[in-house]
Scaffold this active site. Structure first.
Site, PDB file in Angstrom:
ATOM      1  N   SER A  64       0.826  -1.212   0.000  1.00  0.00           N
ATOM      2  CA  SER A  64       0.000   0.000   0.000  1.00  0.00           C
ATOM      3  C   SER A  64       0.857   1.257   0.000  1.00  0.00           C
ATOM      4  O   SER A  64       0.610   2.202  -0.760  1.00  0.00           O
ATOM      5  CB  SER A  64      -0.925  -0.001   1.218  1.00  0.00           C
ATOM      6  N   TYR A  65       1.867   1.280   0.838  1.00  0.00           N
ATOM      7  CA  TYR A  65       2.736   2.458   0.930  1.00  0.00           C
ATOM      8  C   TYR A  65       3.557   2.621  -0.346  1.00  0.00           C
ATOM      9  O   TYR A  65       3.638   3.716  -0.909  1.00  0.00           O
ATOM     10  CB  TYR A  65       3.649   2.324   2.148  1.00  0.00           C
ATOM     11  N   ARG A  66       4.164   1.521  -0.802  1.00  0.00           N
ATOM     12  CA  ARG A  66       4.951   1.584  -2.039  1.00  0.00           C
ATOM     13  C   ARG A  66       4.105   2.083  -3.208  1.00  0.00           C
ATOM     14  O   ARG A  66       4.513   2.986  -3.955  1.00  0.00           O
ATOM     15  CB  ARG A  66       5.505   0.197  -2.383  1.00  0.00           C
TER      16      ARG A  66
ATOM     17  N   SER B 278       1.210   3.679  -3.275  1.00  0.00           N
ATOM     18  CA  SER B 278       0.690   5.043  -3.150  1.00  0.00           C
ATOM     19  C   SER B 278       1.781   6.074  -3.426  1.00  0.00           C
ATOM     20  O   SER B 278       1.523   7.131  -4.006  1.00  0.00           O
ATOM     21  CB  SER B 278       0.074   5.263  -1.767  1.00  0.00           C
ATOM     22  N   LYS B 279       3.017   5.766  -3.039  1.00  0.00           N
ATOM     23  CA  LYS B 279       4.119   6.682  -3.318  1.00  0.00           C
ATOM     24  C   LYS B 279       4.525   6.626  -4.796  1.00  0.00           C
ATOM     25  O   LYS B 279       4.916   7.640  -5.379  1.00  0.00           O
ATOM     26  CB  LYS B 279       5.320   6.364  -2.427  1.00  0.00           C
TER      27      LYS B 279
END
Length: 221
Positions: free
Chosen positions: A136-138, A140-141
């Site tokens: 999710s973090y990867r 979204s970035k």
């Protein structure tokens, strides 16, 4: 202007700019102090309407973002994916950045050098991903990086001397990283702010749309 000014890096950037004798006017916005929530378009629009930019801002820095969405830790495997948490990460990190550009990019000055920077993360690099996880973090970035690229192209049409970039700050000593850094900090928030502002000072309009780390080195897409 600093967006996300109450967070670890945002607060340090705000303090550094206030101490800069060349900074004659500073606007610091955050969810806790001003109700600015990048996941809520109405709040972003309202914040922009309440700002009188005069001749326009020289610098807008978006330091807002989340790592743990809905309290969920970064995923280690796809079995850990939670759709609501993933959508929340995109709402803040990606869509929120797009809304920041929609409402605040027009507040940059139209003539002469100007810069709009937003925090990204090296883990958002597809080319540098060797460990997997943290989907999710990867993701979204990575989406944020594409949005930055689009914003840079659009802003260059308005002002050929503008700079719009994504910046990787390193692993900084903040509450956001405390559970995951395991002592592998690269800098304090104060050093981070100084480094990032130094990178911005050295970048040129020809580098607009790029992704750079705290040392000014290009990060792979």
């Amino acid at each position: 202007m600093v967006l996300g000014a109450s967070g670890g890096i945002g607060a340090a950037l705000t303090a550094a700019l206030r101490a800069d004798r060349n900074c004659s006017h500073l606007v610091a916005l955050s969810r806790s102090r001003n109700g600015l929530d990048l996941a809520d378009e109405e709040s972003v629009a309202a914040a922009a309407l309440n700002i009188a930019p005069g001749e326009g801002f020289d610098l807008i820095f978006n330091a807002a973002g989340i790592l743990e969405a809905n309290g969920a830790a970064p995923e280690k495997a796809f079995k850990d994916i939670d759709a609501a948490a993933m959508m929340r990460a995109f709402a803040v990190n990606a869509t929120g950045t797009a809304l920041a550009f929609k409402y605040f990019l027009p507040l940059l000055k139209r003539n002469g050098r100007s810069a709009f920077a937003t925090l990204s993360a090296r883990v958002g690099s597809i080319g540098d991903n060797r460990l997997g996880g943290w989907m999710s973090y990867r993701a979204s970035k990575a989406a944020l990086n594409q949005i930055v690229r689009c914003a840079a192209i659009e802003e260059t049409r308005r002002n050929k001397n503008s700079i719009v970039v994504a910046l990787h700050p390193g692993t900084i000593q903040t509450p956001l990283t405390r559970k995951y850094a395991r002592g592998r900090y690269t800098a304090s928030t104060e050093t981070c702010a100084r480094d990032l502002l130094g990178v911005l000072a050295r970048l040129t309009p020809e580098q607009s749309g790029g992704f750079f780390d705290y040392a000014g080195e290009a990060v792979p897409w």
